[in-house]
Design a protein around this motif. Structure first.
Motif, PDB file in Angstrom:
ATOM      1  N   GLU A 139       2.181  65.077  -2.590  1.00 44.10           N
ATOM      2  CA  GLU A 139       1.842  66.497  -2.629  1.00 44.10           C
ATOM      3  C   GLU A 139       3.079  67.367  -2.805  1.00 44.10           C
ATOM      4  O   GLU A 139       2.979  68.497  -3.266  1.00 44.10           O
ATOM      5  CB  GLU A 139       1.120  66.905  -1.340  1.00 44.10           C
ATOM      6  N   LEU A 140       4.236  66.829  -2.412  1.00 44.47           N
ATOM      7  CA  LEU A 140       5.483  67.581  -2.508  1.00 44.47           C
ATOM      8  C   LEU A 140       6.460  66.826  -3.395  1.00 44.47           C
ATOM      9  O   LEU A 140       6.478  65.598  -3.405  1.00 44.47           O
ATOM     10  CB  LEU A 140       6.118  67.748  -1.110  1.00 44.47           C
ATOM     11  N   ASN A 141       7.294  67.575  -4.116  1.00 45.16           N
ATOM     12  CA  ASN A 141       8.341  66.919  -4.883  1.00 45.16           C
ATOM     13  C   ASN A 141       9.542  66.685  -3.966  1.00 45.16           C
ATOM     14  O   ASN A 141       9.575  67.142  -2.825  1.00 45.16           O
ATOM     15  CB  ASN A 141       8.693  67.713  -6.142  1.00 45.16           C
ATOM     16  N   LEU A 142      10.535  65.996  -4.467  1.00 45.55           N
ATOM     17  CA  LEU A 142      11.697  65.619  -3.661  1.00 45.55           C
ATOM     18  C   LEU A 142      12.465  66.839  -3.152  1.00 45.55           C
ATOM     19  O   LEU A 142      12.967  66.838  -2.023  1.00 45.55           O
ATOM     20  CB  LEU A 142      12.604  64.694  -4.467  1.00 45.55           C
ATOM     21  N   THR A 143      12.546  67.876  -3.942  1.00 46.96           N
ATOM     22  CA  THR A 143      13.221  69.107  -3.526  1.00 46.96           C
ATOM     23  C   THR A 143      12.496  69.717  -2.331  1.00 46.96           C
ATOM     24  O   THR A 143      13.128  70.127  -1.350  1.00 46.96           O
ATOM     25  CB  THR A 143      13.281  70.117  -4.693  1.00 46.96           C
ATOM     26  N   GLN A 144      11.168  69.774  -2.405  1.00 47.88           N
ATOM     27  CA  GLN A 144      10.378  70.333  -1.302  1.00 47.88           C
ATOM     28  C   GLN A 144      10.490  69.472  -0.046  1.00 47.88           C
ATOM     29  O   GLN A 144      10.568  69.995   1.063  1.00 47.88           O
ATOM     30  CB  GLN A 144       8.910  70.468  -1.729  1.00 47.88           C
ATOM     31  N   ILE A 145      10.508  68.162  -0.222  1.00 48.34           N
ATOM     32  CA  ILE A 145      10.643  67.256   0.917  1.00 48.34           C
ATOM     33  C   ILE A 145      12.007  67.444   1.577  1.00 48.34           C
ATOM     34  O   ILE A 145      12.103  67.527   2.808  1.00 48.34           O
ATOM     35  CB  ILE A 145      10.431  65.786   0.492  1.00 48.34           C
ATOM     36  N   SER A 146      13.062  67.531   0.778  1.00 53.60           N
ATOM     37  CA  SER A 146      14.404  67.704   1.351  1.00 53.60           C
ATOM     38  C   SER A 146      14.489  69.032   2.098  1.00 53.60           C
ATOM     39  O   SER A 146      15.097  69.112   3.165  1.00 53.60           O
ATOM     40  CB  SER A 146      15.489  67.601   0.286  1.00 53.60           C
ATOM     41  N   TYR A 147      13.858  70.071   1.579  1.00 53.88           N
ATOM     42  CA  TYR A 147      13.835  71.372   2.268  1.00 53.88           C
ATOM     43  C   TYR A 147      13.040  71.278   3.571  1.00 53.88           C
ATOM     44  O   TYR A 147      13.487  71.742   4.605  1.00 53.88           O
ATOM     45  CB  TYR A 147      13.238  72.442   1.344  1.00 53.88           C
ATOM     46  N   LYS A 148      11.885  70.653   3.505  1.00 55.03           N
ATOM     47  CA  LYS A 148      11.011  70.531   4.681  1.00 55.03           C
ATOM     48  C   LYS A 148      11.693  69.769   5.815  1.00 55.03           C
ATOM     49  O   LYS A 148      11.518  70.079   6.987  1.00 55.03           O
ATOM     50  CB  LYS A 148       9.710  69.838   4.283  1.00 55.03           C
ATOM     51  N   PHE A 161      18.263  58.158   2.271  1.00 53.79           N
ATOM     52  CA  PHE A 161      17.092  57.340   1.992  1.00 53.79           C
ATOM     53  C   PHE A 161      17.529  55.968   1.482  1.00 53.79           C
ATOM     54  O   PHE A 161      17.050  54.938   1.955  1.00 53.79           O
ATOM     55  CB  PHE A 161      16.201  58.038   0.951  1.00 53.79           C
ATOM     56  N   LYS A 162      18.465  55.965   0.530  1.00 54.31           N
ATOM     57  CA  LYS A 162      18.929  54.697  -0.035  1.00 54.31           C
ATOM     58  C   LYS A 162      19.679  53.876   1.006  1.00 54.31           C
ATOM     59  O   LYS A 162      19.524  52.656   1.072  1.00 54.31           O
ATOM     60  CB  LYS A 162      19.811  54.927  -1.255  1.00 54.31           C
ATOM     61  N   LYS A 163      20.460  54.538   1.854  1.00 55.88           N
ATOM     62  CA  LYS A 163      21.225  53.835   2.886  1.00 55.88           C
ATOM     63  C   LYS A 163      20.275  53.151   3.878  1.00 55.88           C
ATOM     64  O   LYS A 163      20.509  52.030   4.300  1.00 55.88           O
ATOM     65  CB  LYS A 163      22.114  54.821   3.639  1.00 55.88           C
ATOM     66  N   VAL A 164      19.171  53.812   4.218  1.00 54.45           N
ATOM     67  CA  VAL A 164      18.225  53.273   5.203  1.00 54.45           C
ATOM     68  C   VAL A 164      17.279  52.248   4.586  1.00 54.45           C
ATOM     69  O   VAL A 164      17.025  51.188   5.162  1.00 54.45           O
ATOM     70  CB  VAL A 164      17.418  54.408   5.874  1.00 54.45           C
ATOM     71  N   THR A 165      16.749  52.536   3.406  1.00 52.65           N
ATOM     72  CA  THR A 165      15.704  51.678   2.820  1.00 52.65           C
ATOM     73  C   THR A 165      16.228  50.696   1.775  1.00 52.65           C
ATOM     74  O   THR A 165      15.568  49.699   1.481  1.00 52.65           O
ATOM     75  CB  THR A 165      14.615  52.524   2.134  1.00 52.65           C
ATOM     76  N   GLY A 166      17.355  51.025   1.169  1.00 53.23           N
ATOM     77  CA  GLY A 166      17.866  50.209   0.073  1.00 53.23           C
ATOM     78  C   GLY A 166      17.332  50.644  -1.286  1.00 53.23           C
ATOM     79  O   GLY A 166      17.666  50.056  -2.305  1.00 53.23           O
ATOM     80  N   PHE A 167      16.479  51.656  -1.303  1.00 53.75           N
ATOM     81  CA  PHE A 167      15.875  52.156  -2.534  1.00 53.75           C
ATOM     82  C   PHE A 167      16.130  53.642  -2.688  1.00 53.75           C
ATOM     83  O   PHE A 167      16.267  54.356  -1.700  1.00 53.75           O
ATOM     84  CB  PHE A 167      14.347  51.957  -2.533  1.00 53.75           C
ATOM     85  N   THR A 168      16.116  54.104  -3.917  1.00 54.03           N
ATOM     86  CA  THR A 168      16.112  55.547  -4.134  1.00 54.03           C
ATOM     87  C   THR A 168      14.705  56.049  -3.840  1.00 54.03           C
ATOM     88  O   THR A 168      13.737  55.276  -3.943  1.00 54.03           O
ATOM     89  CB  THR A 168      16.487  55.906  -5.584  1.00 54.03           C
ATOM     90  N   PRO A 169      14.551  57.321  -3.503  1.00 54.17           N
ATOM     91  CA  PRO A 169      13.199  57.843  -3.260  1.00 54.17           C
ATOM     92  C   PRO A 169      12.279  57.665  -4.459  1.00 54.17           C
ATOM     93  O   PRO A 169      11.108  57.310  -4.314  1.00 54.17           O
ATOM     94  CB  PRO A 169      13.428  59.322  -2.962  1.00 54.17           C
ATOM     95  N   LEU A 175       7.037  51.789  -6.136  1.00 53.23           N
ATOM     96  CA  LEU A 175       6.683  50.454  -5.636  1.00 53.23           C
ATOM     97  C   LEU A 175       5.201  50.366  -5.294  1.00 53.23           C
ATOM     98  O   LEU A 175       4.607  51.311  -4.795  1.00 53.23           O
ATOM     99  CB  LEU A 175       7.499  50.120  -4.378  1.00 53.23           C
ATOM    100  N   LYS A 176       4.629  49.214  -5.532  1.00 52.54           N
ATOM    101  CA  LYS A 176       3.214  49.008  -5.193  1.00 52.54           C
ATOM    102  C   LYS A 176       3.043  48.834  -3.675  1.00 52.54           C
ATOM    103  O   LYS A 176       2.136  49.358  -3.079  1.00 52.54           O
ATOM    104  CB  LYS A 176       2.667  47.767  -5.905  1.00 52.54           C
ATOM    105  N   GLN A 177       3.908  48.045  -3.060  1.00 50.59           N
ATOM    106  CA  GLN A 177       3.849  47.791  -1.618  1.00 50.59           C
ATOM    107  C   GLN A 177       4.883  48.661  -0.921  1.00 50.59           C
ATOM    108  O   GLN A 177       6.022  48.263  -0.756  1.00 50.59           O
ATOM    109  CB  GLN A 177       4.126  46.313  -1.317  1.00 50.59           C
ATOM    110  N   ASN A 178       4.504  49.853  -0.546  1.00 57.13           N
ATOM    111  CA  ASN A 178       5.433  50.742   0.140  1.00 57.13           C
ATOM    112  C   ASN A 178       5.464  50.372   1.619  1.00 57.13           C
ATOM    113  O   ASN A 178       4.493  50.551   2.322  1.00 57.13           O
ATOM    114  CB  ASN A 178       5.017  52.198  -0.034  1.00 57.13           C
TER     115      ASN A 178
END
Length: 186
Positions: A139-148, A161-169, A175-178
């Motif tokens: 429902e939100l784009n990455l900019t809105q999420i970072s602001y929120k 996000f990448k440091k914690v999960t190993g993936f970019t947002p 990914l199919k299996q989030n």
């Protein structure tokens, strides 16, 4: 009188705890994350039944004041990140200190000793879980999420996000299996 319960981090947990209190016949007033305000005194038998019933469901009755304080810190962070629309506009340390009426340095040291991680790392882990959830809702784009979530920039959120999960947002969203964690396991 207040009763403190470990691992009580969701609305579902609150409902379960209310059911247990009704079952054992302990009148209560308010059920919040991690605590229940009860009327009067709980008998030894009721306390033991409460302890047993909570353990069966993965919850734990707490008696130690330091562990109660640590749970209050955790529950405040969970509530702050997952259940409020806007994070506080003050520094996390000031917010936590004011809400719990304790010196932040004391809380931070106690938290680190008990949990083996810092309050800041705990907050980051929860913010990343919240970001995962918001990415999945789409429902939100990455900019809105970072602001929120009060990140200084999309780059800062992406980096954490990448440091914690190993993936970019972006890759995580594709990914199919989030792999999201339950709040109890963050």
């Amino acid at each position: 009188m207040k009763v403190f319960i470990r691992y009580m981090v969701s609305a579902r947990c609150k409902m379960i705890v209310q059911t247990i209190f009704l079952k054992i016949g302990v009148p209560f007033k308010i059920v919040n994350l991690g605590e229940v305000e009860v009327f009067g005194v709980i008998s030894a038998e009721q306390r033991e039944e409460l302890r047993t019933d909570l353990l069966k469901l993965g919850l734990e009755l707490m008696d130690d004041k330091k562990h109660v304080l640590i749970e209050k810190v955790k529950n405040l962070i969970v509530e702050m990140v997952h259940y409020t629309d806007e994070l506080p506009r003050v520094k996390n340390s000031d917010y936590i200190s004011a809400k719990l009426q304790h010196d932040y340095t004391y809380l931070a040291n106690l938290f680190s000793q008990t949990e083996g991680t810092t309050i800041e790392k705990f907050i980051i882990a929860h913010k990343i879980e919240r970001a995962k959830e918001l990415l999945l809702y789409d429902e939100l784009n990455l900019t809105q999420i970072s602001y929120k979530l009060h990140y200084s920039s999309v780059a800062h959120l992406s980096s954490q996000f990448k440091k914690v999960t190993g993936f970019t947002p972006t890759y995580y969203k594709q990914l199919k299996q989030n792999g999201r964690n339950t709040l109890e396991n963050v």
